[in-house]
Design a protein around this motif. Structure first.
Motif, PDB file in Angstrom:
ATOM      1  N   UNK A  69     -30.415  25.317  24.239  1.00 54.16           N
ATOM      2  CA  UNK A  69     -30.276  26.451  25.145  1.00 54.16           C
ATOM      3  C   UNK A  69     -31.343  27.488  24.802  1.00 54.16           C
ATOM      4  N   UNK A  70     -32.044  27.976  25.829  1.00 58.26           N
ATOM      5  CA  UNK A  70     -33.108  28.928  25.570  1.00 58.26           C
ATOM      6  C   UNK A  70     -33.167  29.956  26.684  1.00 58.26           C
ATOM      7  N   UNK A  71     -33.665  31.160  26.382  1.00 58.01           N
ATOM      8  CA  UNK A  71     -33.788  32.164  27.435  1.00 58.01           C
ATOM      9  C   UNK A  71     -35.124  32.046  28.168  1.00 58.01           C
ATOM     10  N   UNK A  72     -36.031  31.224  27.612  1.00 54.37           N
ATOM     11  CA  UNK A  72     -37.311  31.001  28.285  1.00 54.37           C
ATOM     12  C   UNK A  72     -37.377  29.546  28.723  1.00 54.37           C
ATOM     13  N   UNK A  73     -38.108  29.238  29.798  1.00 57.63           N
ATOM     14  CA  UNK A  73     -38.209  27.839  30.228  1.00 57.63           C
ATOM     15  C   UNK A  73     -38.897  27.000  29.150  1.00 57.63           C
ATOM     16  N   UNK A  74     -38.334  25.849  28.872  1.00 54.72           N
ATOM     17  CA  UNK A  74     -38.901  24.932  27.870  1.00 54.72           C
ATOM     18  C   UNK A  74     -39.298  23.627  28.548  1.00 54.72           C
TER      19      UNK A  74
END
Lengths: 358, 258
Positions: free
Chosen positions: A91-96
């Motif tokens: 889970x990340x707040x920036x696109x990965x």
């Protein structure tokens, strides 16, 4: 086994039963028999309730550069791989980009949030677990992880295990207490294990690219706290937590300007600069350089402690280093006993000489 | 504004602990006020001394054995007004009473005993269990804003402006409205020494005692400690005579430099 030979299936069912430590073989067996005996409608319900689902959610450490995962996230991924063979979601707040993560990642959740505040992360995880159940929720044991995990666990009504350094099984871990002077083997009795993972205790997972699915997770923005600004220490040197060589200064440096001596040595060796609590306390350097029980824990190949006495709390943050060097003109300083190589000399003479000759 | 400060009685920071059959041996070991709790007390008292903060009362709360009363007296001597002791003989150094239960006890105190708390100040971690959980967990249970690792706390309208330590430096967070939980880090302040007159005054300040069981909180351990042991010790090192020898050893023996 004679019990199953009496049952006949009208259709083929393939399902993987992952052994849960909660149940013994007989109990697993009874569950399978019960499933087999029921009708088709009840069967699908039984599978979702009865199968021991192991699945991990990892909260990625926020980075300035979305093209690469932080080293601490990669260590958490290695830890996740040791827990069970179930899927791992990042889970990340920036696109990965899936191509930039280890192949063990099967799903990526993007929360599209502009901040990484604890309230935001806790709400994000609540959304994630509402959609899918996880047996494990992980974050790196950094200041970020230490900030978000206790709140996240609390809102889900779990008690996390912080700063694990070893995984013995899905539910049993080792963590340091008393500044690492004691290690505790801990077994979580909860349905979901919420953990923070010490980065220096696990290898960074290889970034070999994944075929992970990417999903946007909608999270309602929170208004309890507001991010205003960040004051980031800019440095061209390697990051302290993951550097292979660390040169740390203590009270013996006498002032902040003298840290330039250590910076020169760090530049020569391509290392990072750290500090003891005493140096931070005295205002020589900012807090994010602090190595110790309540600062950063480092485990580089080479740790050079300059003008550091070696208090218990400092040792706690660097005693897993492969090689420890102490430069101190006090032969009775505790650090001299811990060091692999101790040089009892005036640091203002020894450090420039070392920088010149190395 | 009413402030609640958490204070924990822990092994003194200078003590080198020994591991016994039942965990770390605490018999006859010097115990003290947790250093980060001390910073929390100092911040609370500083806020009280700041007229603009309009602090009506600072209440210190400690969970543990009867000796916690001494810890509370230290907090009172530093300037807290009243103390609350939640008494339990369960070990609070991670072995028996863990952070989730402690945070829930704090929650009960706020909801049932001290109903108008605007700010909770706790240390960022206790130096025995090293969990750092109580502050943020309490904020989670209460649905209150949290600011951990605070290095500067300023009043800002109805709320706070907090500078907090991060992995790469610091960041500034705004809390628009109290109540909130703040955990205190090293650089927040330098705790005062309690003066003798204040120590004497502290003896007369009120300390209420409650039993941990009476709050109806689940005190059971969620993360069972199966075993406590000492970490492996390092191989003994050597003294080197000069920089040339050091470089030689690092290059050829330890192989950590080119």
């Amino acid at each position: 086994n004679s019990e199953t030979s009496n049952h006949s299936f009208q259709f083929e069912i393939h399902f993987k039963v992952v052994q849960s430590p909660k149940f013994n073989q007989h109990q697993h067996f009874k569950m399978l028999s019960t499933i087999a005996r029921r009708g088709r409608q009840q069967l699908s319900t039984s599978i979702s309730i009865r199968s021991a689902s192991t699945s991990t959610l990892i909260i990625a450490e926020p980075t300035n550069d979305a093209s690469a995962l932080a080293p601490s996230t990669l260590a958490a991924i290695t830890a996740a791989q040791k827990l069970h063979s179930g899927p791992i979601t990042l889970m990340s707040n920036q696109p990965i980009n899936p191509a930039t993560v280890p192949s063990s990642i099967s799903h990526i959740l993007n929360t599209n949030q502009t901040d990484s505040l604890a309230e935001t992360i806790a709400a994000s995880v609540q959304q994630a677990v509402a959609a899918k159940s996880y047996s494990h929720i992980l974050a790196p044991a950094t200041k970020f992880g230490s900030n978000v995990i206790p709140r996240t666990a609390a809102v889900l009504n779990f008690s996390p295990v912080m700063d694990i350094i070893e995984i013995l099984s899905e539910d049993t871990f080792v963590r340091p207490i008393y500044a690492g002077n004691a290690l505790a083997k801990v077994q979580s009795t909860q349905d979901v294990k919420v953990l923070t993972v010490r980065s220096t205790a696990f290898e960074k997972a290889e970034v070999d690219g994944s075929s992970a699915s990417v999903e946007d997770l909608h999270v309602e923005p929170q208004s309890m706290t507001e991010f205003i600004s960040a004051n980031v220490s800019k440095s061209n040197r390697p990051e302290l937590s993951s550097a292979n060589i660390v040169i740390s200064g203590g009270r013996g440096m006498k002032n902040g300007e003298n840290f330039a001596l250590l910076e020169a040595l760090a530049d020569k060796l391509d290392g990072a600069v750290g500090a003891s609590r005493a140096a931070v306390d005295a205002g020589y350097v900012p807090n994010d350089l602090q190595v110790g029980q309540t600062g950063k824990v480092v485990a580089p190949d080479l740790y050079i402690a300059v003008g550091i006495s070696g208090a218990i709390q400092h040792l706690s943050g660097m005693k897993d280093s492969k090689t420890i060097v102490a430069i101190n003109n006090d032969p009775d300083a505790p650090i001299m006993q811990v060091a692999d190589y101790a040089l009892c000399e005036d640091l203002f003479k020894a450090v420039p000489e070392l920088t010149e000759k190395v | 504004m009413k402030i609640l400060v958490g204070v924990k009685r822990v092994v003194d920071y200078a003590v080198k602990v020994r591991v016994g059959a039942d965990g770390v041996n605490l018999k006859n070991v010097k115990m003290s006020l947790n250093p980060f709790c001390e910073i929390a007390v100092e911040e609370a008292v500083k806020l009280k001394e700041n007229k603009a903060a309009n602090v009506s009362e600072v209440v210190a709360l400690s969970v543990g054995p009867k000796q916690c009363q001494e810890t509370l007296r230290t907090a009172l001597a530093m300037g807290c007004d009243r103390g609350i002791h939640i008494s339990t003989d369960l070990r609070t150094d991670y072995m028996e009473l863990q952070s989730d239960a402690v945070a829930k006890l704090f929650q009960k105190v706020i909801e049932e005993k001290e109903k108008d708390i605007h700010l909770v100040l706790v240390g960022k971690q206790a130096i025995d269990s090293d969990c750092g959980q109580v502050g943020p967990a309490l904020a989670g249970y209460m649905s209150w804003p949290q600011c951990t690792f605070a290095s500067k706390v300023d009043l800002d309208g109805d709320g706070l402006l907090v500078e907090r330590e991060t992995d790469s430096g610091t960041e500034t967070i705004k809390v628009p409205k109290l109540p909130a939980v703040v955990t205190c880090d090293l650089r927040l302040n330098t705790p005062r020494y309690a003066t003798l007159p204040n120590i004497m005054k502290a003896k007369k300040k009120k300390v209420d005692t409650y039993k941990a069981e009476e709050f109806g909180v689940d005190l059971e351990v969620k993360n069972k400690v199966l075993e406590v042991y000492e970490p492996p010790s390092r191989k003994e090192g050597i003294l080197v005579d000069d920089v040339d020898t050091l470089i030689d050893k690092l290059r050829n023996e330890a192989s950590v430099i080119q």
